[in-house]
Design an enzyme around this catalytic site. Structure first.
Site, short mmCIF file in Angstrom:
data_model
loop_
_atom_site.label_atom_id
_atom_site.label_comp_id
_atom_site.label_asym_id
_atom_site.label_seq_id
_atom_site.Cartn_x
_atom_site.Cartn_y
_atom_site.Cartn_z
N ASP A 169 0.90 -1.46 -0.04
CA ASP A 169 0.38 0.16 -0.44
C ASP A 169 0.80 1.33 -0.43
O ASP A 169 1.39 1.58 0.90
CB ASP A 169 -0.90 -0.29 1.21
CG ASP A 169 -1.86 0.90 0.79
OD1 ASP A 169 -2.05 2.12 0.61
OD2 ASP A 169 -2.51 0.93 1.27
N ALA A 225 -13.37 -6.01 -3.48
CA ALA A 225 -13.33 -4.85 -3.28
C ALA A 225 -13.87 -4.52 -4.60
O ALA A 225 -14.85 -4.05 -5.12
CB ALA A 225 -11.46 -4.44 -3.60
N ASP A 250 -16.08 -11.52 -5.39
CA ASP A 250 -17.28 -10.90 -4.96
C ASP A 250 -17.95 -9.59 -6.35
O ASP A 250 -19.17 -9.01 -6.38
CB ASP A 250 -17.30 -10.00 -3.68
CG ASP A 250 -18.86 -9.74 -2.89
OD1 ASP A 250 -19.68 -10.57 -2.89
OD2 ASP A 250 -18.46 -8.80 -2.12
N GLU A 255 -21.24 -5.36 -13.39
CA GLU A 255 -22.19 -5.74 -12.40
C GLU A 255 -24.20 -5.48 -12.96
O GLU A 255 -24.24 -4.95 -13.16
CB GLU A 255 -21.78 -4.90 -11.38
CG GLU A 255 -20.62 -5.88 -11.02
CD GLU A 255 -20.24 -5.83 -9.50
OE1 GLU A 255 -21.37 -5.09 -8.57
OE2 GLU A 255 -19.64 -6.06 -8.72
N HIS A 273 -22.21 -8.97 -5.51
CA HIS A 273 -21.44 -8.41 -4.55
C HIS A 273 -22.54 -7.46 -3.34
O HIS A 273 -22.91 -7.23 -2.78
CB HIS A 273 -21.48 -6.70 -5.27
CG HIS A 273 -20.94 -5.39 -5.21
ND1 HIS A 273 -20.15 -4.63 -6.22
CD2 HIS A 273 -20.22 -5.31 -3.81
CE1 HIS A 273 -20.05 -3.74 -5.36
NE2 HIS A 273 -19.70 -3.81 -3.67
N ILE A 274 -21.92 -8.38 -2.53
CA ILE A 274 -22.62 -8.80 -0.99
C ILE A 274 -22.08 -8.13 0.02
O ILE A 274 -21.89 -8.87 1.40
CB ILE A 274 -23.17 -9.96 -0.58
CG1 ILE A 274 -22.07 -11.77 -1.16
CG2 ILE A 274 -23.96 -10.60 -1.75
CD1 ILE A 274 -22.67 -12.67 -0.32
N ALA A 276 -20.81 -5.77 1.45
CA ALA A 276 -21.44 -5.27 2.79
C ALA A 276 -23.12 -5.47 3.20
O ALA A 276 -24.24 -5.05 3.98
CB ALA A 276 -21.70 -3.40 2.24
C1 MLT Z 1 -18.94 -0.30 -0.75
O1 MLT Z 1 -18.64 0.46 -1.98
O2 MLT Z 1 -19.23 0.36 0.51
C2 MLT Z 1 -19.67 -1.25 -0.88
O3 MLT Z 1 -19.26 -2.71 -1.83
C3 MLT Z 1 -20.55 -1.92 -0.80
C4 MLT Z 1 -21.45 -1.69 -1.78
O4 MLT Z 1 -20.74 -1.22 -2.98
O5 MLT Z 1 -22.62 -2.05 -2.62
#
Ligand code: MLT
Length: 299
Positions: A169, A225, A250, A255, A273-274, A276
């Site tokens: 990083d 990410a 994810d 998408e 994309h789950i 969160a």
């Molecule tokens: C985010 O950006 O915090 C996550 O990827 C959540 C989302 O976009 O569903």
């Protein structure tokens, strides 16, 4: 202040905003075409990942004062352009971190023990005990590309599972428990590589053919990410050649994907994309969105 909620947001926090005097319209099924017509009537908008806020939309909204993204990434918003137009752009950078970190760790365990395949054989009434000789993640090296809020949460959990954590990083100078290395060193040393950085011009396609060639044979990749940080064609090739033993994805370049070939590979676990999508993260996002908008309206 008049706010439009364009993506799913917990009811409790919408009520909090109304109680604080904001006029809130919930339009969480609004289409991009409808938004172009209706957004000019609002001073604030709440978006998650479904609604994209691009230049053309910003240009027709002279009254817009604030865009609040419920989530960490700002790649769905032309945020620099919005700022040039005097619009405040905010996000909820911490709210999802623990949920995404747990998903990344869960994915590593699933790959190490081929749990998704083992479960599928049982559903097909097959007892293939000998086919499932896995390995432990303890003692392995985890390479984190990006060690911000989510990377830190992954680190805590990985160290508790006795992994060695190295990270690349360029924005971080030191981190307890983690050896900071160059990208090439990380690629050469890691048994697992997990991505935790935003998608920007610089990070798009940062993992491609050349980077796969520098990895250990049999490495496993986790991407919770953003799609497109790992070049999907190069990943497909690396997975089918056996260079990469497995990938857990994810997120995708598009998408939902228009081409599902990556998700369909035997050595890929995929989810829509789950990262969160937990009760806890949703509640934290809702609370932070309400708090920030109420504070903004009071200014
Ligand atoms: C985010 O950006 O915090 C996550 O990827 C959540 C989302 O976009 O569903």
């Amino acid at each position: 202040m008049k706010i439009i909620i364009c993506d799913k947001t917990e009811k409790e926090y919408i009520e909090q905003m109304r109680a604080a005097g904001l006029t809130v319209d919930v339009r969480d099924d609004i289409t991009p075409e409808q938004l172009l017509v209706e957004l000019p009537n609002y001073e604030g908008m709440v978006v998650r990942s479904r609604t994209k806020v691009r230049k053309d939309l910003i240009d027709v909204c002279p009254n817009l004062k604030v865009i609040l993204r419920g989530g960490a990434g700002l790649d769905t918003i032309d945020h620099e352009y919005a700022k040039e137009k005097g619009i405040t752009v905010m996000n909820t950078p911490l709210a999802n971190s623990k949920s995404v970190a747990e998903l990344a760790i869960g994915y590593m365990l699933m790959m190490a023990r081929s749990l998704y395949k083992a479960s599928a054989t049982m559903k097909a009434e097959k007892w293939e005990k000998k086919a499932f000789n896995g390995d432990e993640i303890g003692g392995k090296t985890l390479g984190l590309i990006g060690i911000g809020n989510i990377g830190k949460e992954v680190t805590k959990r990985a160290l508790a599972m006795e992994m060695t954590v190295v990270a690349y990083d360029p924005y971080v100078k030191e981190m307890a428990g983690v050896k900071l290395v160059s990208l090439d060193e990380l690629l050469a040393q890691s048994d697992y590589i997990s991505l935790h950085l935003p998608k920007t011009k610089e990070s798009s396609n940062m993992i491609g053919k050349e980077q796969f060639a520098k990895m250990k044979n049999g490495v496993r990749i986790v991407n919770c990410a953003r799609g497109g940080i790992v070049n999907e064609e190069a990943l497909y090739e690396a997975l089918t050649s056996g260079k990469v033993a497995g990938a857990a994805l994810d997120v995708f370049n598009e998408e939902p994907p228009t081409d599902w070939k990556l998700a369909k590979l035997d050595n890929v676990i995929a989810s829509p994309h789950i990262g969160a999508a937990t009760k806890e993260a949703q509640a934290r996002v809702g609370a932070e969105v309400a708090e920030k908008l109420i504070a903004f309206a009071k200014k």
